[in-house]
Write a protein that holds these residues in place. Structure first.
Motif, PDB file in Angstrom:
ATOM      1  N   VAL A 191       9.061   7.757 -13.862  1.00  0.00           N
ATOM      2  CA  VAL A 191      10.174   7.625 -12.923  1.00  0.00           C
ATOM      3  C   VAL A 191      10.734   6.211 -13.048  1.00  0.00           C
ATOM      4  N   SER A 192      11.973   6.044 -12.662  1.00  0.00           N
ATOM      5  CA  SER A 192      12.578   4.714 -12.681  1.00  0.00           C
ATOM      6  C   SER A 192      12.161   3.940 -11.433  1.00  0.00           C
ATOM      7  N   TYR A 193      12.343   2.627 -11.500  1.00  0.00           N
ATOM      8  CA  TYR A 193      12.060   1.798 -10.331  1.00  0.00           C
ATOM      9  C   TYR A 193      12.933   2.239  -9.154  1.00  0.00           C
ATOM     10  N   GLY A 194      14.202   2.563  -9.414  1.00  0.00           N
ATOM     11  CA  GLY A 194      15.102   3.018  -8.360  1.00  0.00           C
ATOM     12  C   GLY A 194      14.632   4.311  -7.730  1.00  0.00           C
ATOM     13  N   THR A 195      14.196   5.248  -8.541  1.00  0.00           N
ATOM     14  CA  THR A 195      13.675   6.517  -8.026  1.00  0.00           C
ATOM     15  C   THR A 195      12.425   6.269  -7.198  1.00  0.00           C
ATOM     16  N   HIS A 196      11.568   5.385  -7.683  1.00  0.00           N
ATOM     17  CA  HIS A 196      10.345   5.098  -6.933  1.00  0.00           C
ATOM     18  C   HIS A 196      10.684   4.444  -5.594  1.00  0.00           C
ATOM     19  N   ALA A 197      11.646   3.527  -5.595  1.00  0.00           N
ATOM     20  CA  ALA A 197      12.060   2.885  -4.344  1.00  0.00           C
ATOM     21  C   ALA A 197      12.572   3.938  -3.359  1.00  0.00           C
ATOM     22  N   ALA A 232      11.946  -5.487  -4.438  1.00  0.00           N
ATOM     23  CA  ALA A 232      10.714  -5.613  -3.657  1.00  0.00           C
ATOM     24  C   ALA A 232       9.697  -4.554  -4.065  1.00  0.00           C
ATOM     25  N   VAL A 233      10.170  -3.345  -4.306  1.00  0.00           N
ATOM     26  CA  VAL A 233       9.282  -2.281  -4.768  1.00  0.00           C
ATOM     27  C   VAL A 233       8.724  -2.642  -6.145  1.00  0.00           C
ATOM     28  N   GLY A 234       9.569  -3.158  -7.031  1.00  0.00           N
ATOM     29  CA  GLY A 234       9.108  -3.587  -8.352  1.00  0.00           C
ATOM     30  C   GLY A 234       8.054  -4.674  -8.271  1.00  0.00           C
ATOM     31  N   THR A 235       8.249  -5.613  -7.347  1.00  0.00           N
ATOM     32  CA  THR A 235       7.259  -6.677  -7.163  1.00  0.00           C
ATOM     33  C   THR A 235       5.936  -6.096  -6.684  1.00  0.00           C
ATOM     34  N   ALA A 236       5.995  -5.167  -5.740  1.00  0.00           N
ATOM     35  CA  ALA A 236       4.767  -4.529  -5.251  1.00  0.00           C
ATOM     36  C   ALA A 236       4.082  -3.749  -6.366  1.00  0.00           C
ATOM     37  N   ILE A 237       4.868  -3.057  -7.192  1.00  0.00           N
ATOM     38  CA  ILE A 237       4.292  -2.319  -8.320  1.00  0.00           C
ATOM     39  C   ILE A 237       3.560  -3.290  -9.237  1.00  0.00           C
ATOM     40  N   GLY A 238       4.176  -4.442  -9.509  1.00  0.00           N
ATOM     41  CA  GLY A 238       3.559  -5.444 -10.373  1.00  0.00           C
ATOM     42  C   GLY A 238       2.270  -6.015  -9.819  1.00  0.00           C
ATOM     43  N   ARG A 239       2.091  -5.948  -8.516  1.00  0.00           N
ATOM     44  CA  ARG A 239       0.876  -6.457  -7.864  1.00  0.00           C
ATOM     45  C   ARG A 239      -0.197  -5.388  -7.675  1.00  0.00           C
ATOM     46  N   ASN A 240       0.005  -4.203  -8.233  1.00  0.00           N
ATOM     47  CA  ASN A 240      -0.972  -3.120  -8.130  1.00  0.00           C
ATOM     48  C   ASN A 240      -2.328  -3.609  -8.637  1.00  0.00           C
ATOM     49  N   PRO A 241      -3.357  -3.594  -7.790  1.00  0.00           N
ATOM     50  CA  PRO A 241      -4.659  -4.104  -8.225  1.00  0.00           C
ATOM     51  C   PRO A 241      -5.509  -3.098  -9.004  1.00  0.00           C
ATOM     52  N   VAL A 242      -5.121  -1.827  -9.021  1.00  0.00           N
ATOM     53  CA  VAL A 242      -5.952  -0.806  -9.655  1.00  0.00           C
ATOM     54  C   VAL A 242      -5.147  -0.141 -10.772  1.00  0.00           C
ATOM     55  N   SER A 243      -4.927  -0.908 -11.838  1.00  0.00           N
ATOM     56  CA  SER A 243      -4.177  -0.404 -12.992  1.00  0.00           C
ATOM     57  C   SER A 243      -4.774   0.896 -13.490  1.00  0.00           C
ATOM     58  N   ARG A 265       0.826  -1.211   0.000  1.00  0.00           N
ATOM     59  CA  ARG A 265       0.000   0.000   0.000  1.00  0.00           C
ATOM     60  C   ARG A 265       0.861   1.262   0.000  1.00  0.00           C
ATOM     61  N   SER A 266       2.008   1.230   0.689  1.00  0.00           N
ATOM     62  CA  SER A 266       2.880   2.404   0.674  1.00  0.00           C
ATOM     63  C   SER A 266       3.466   2.618  -0.717  1.00  0.00           C
ATOM     64  N   VAL A 267       3.802   1.538  -1.401  1.00  0.00           N
ATOM     65  CA  VAL A 267       4.322   1.640  -2.770  1.00  0.00           C
ATOM     66  C   VAL A 267       3.238   2.175  -3.698  1.00  0.00           C
ATOM     67  N   GLN A 314      17.228   0.659  -1.185  1.00  0.00           N
ATOM     68  CA  GLN A 314      17.945  -0.600  -1.387  1.00  0.00           C
ATOM     69  C   GLN A 314      16.997  -1.749  -1.761  1.00  0.00           C
ATOM     70  N   ALA A 315      15.717  -1.488  -1.821  1.00  0.00           N
ATOM     71  CA  ALA A 315      14.716  -2.533  -2.041  1.00  0.00           C
ATOM     72  C   ALA A 315      14.043  -2.401  -3.402  1.00  0.00           C
ATOM     73  N   VAL A 316      14.828  -2.129  -4.428  1.00  0.00           N
ATOM     74  CA  VAL A 316      14.256  -1.898  -5.757  1.00  0.00           C
ATOM     75  C   VAL A 316      13.455  -3.112  -6.239  1.00  0.00           C
TER      76      VAL A 316
END
Length: 167
Positions: free
Chosen positions: A104-110, A121-132, A89-91, A117-119
């Protein structure tokens, strides 16, 4: 936003045509909880959900998506009920801070999430976004600006970015 998942019986949905194919729009009593494409990577289906074409949240979301695809809407205002872990939810919340037309890049978003340092994990959370689309995960790109991953498929991500930033 909350962590628990409602029972499938509590979710109502419609199937709405769009420029990217049919979209399944889903809502709880608190707000929109899903926008899924056909063949969406993490969509388990809607068989147990209740079809409700008159639900006000679903009709508002459909109307706003139509305006977005027509190029007349750049900011959505439907209520959301983002179902996931606190980290997810924070992502997703931070995704909503990415302005229309911006990437923005995945690194910038992280880094914006406070987890530089969790690029992955952040990418995985982004991929699980339920509200495209409304929670604009399509605005996150590789550090070189290339398109990396999208649960709805890279062609759809390319389309959305072209709609917003002419890419």
């Amino acid at each position: 936003m909350r962590e628990s998942t409602p029972s499938d019986a509590a979710i109502q949905y419609i199937i709405h045509p769009s420029a990217l194919g049919a979209l399944v729009l889903a809502t709880t009593s608190r707000g929109l909880c899903g926008i899924y494409f056909e063949q969406h990577k993490y969509f388990g289906g809607h068989n147990a959900w209740q079809h409700n074409p008159a639900h006000p949240t679903l009709t508002a979301a459909a109307r706003q998506l139509d305006a977005y695809f027509a190029g007349t809407l750049t900011r959505f205002d439907v209520p959301l009920d983002l179902l996931g872990t606190p980290f997810q939810r924070s992502v997703w919340q931070q995704l909503m801070a990415i302005e229309f037309g911006e990437t923005v890049s995945y690194g910038t978003h992280a880094a914006r999430v406070g987890k530089p340092q969790a690029v992955r994990a952040v990418g995985t959370a982004i991929g699980r976004n339920p509200v495209s689309i409304i929670v604009p995960c399509h605005r996150v790109v590789g550090k070189d600006g290339g398109l990396n991953g999208y649960a709805g498929g890279l062609d759809r991500k390319r389309f959305l970015l072209a709609l917003e930033v002419g890419r």
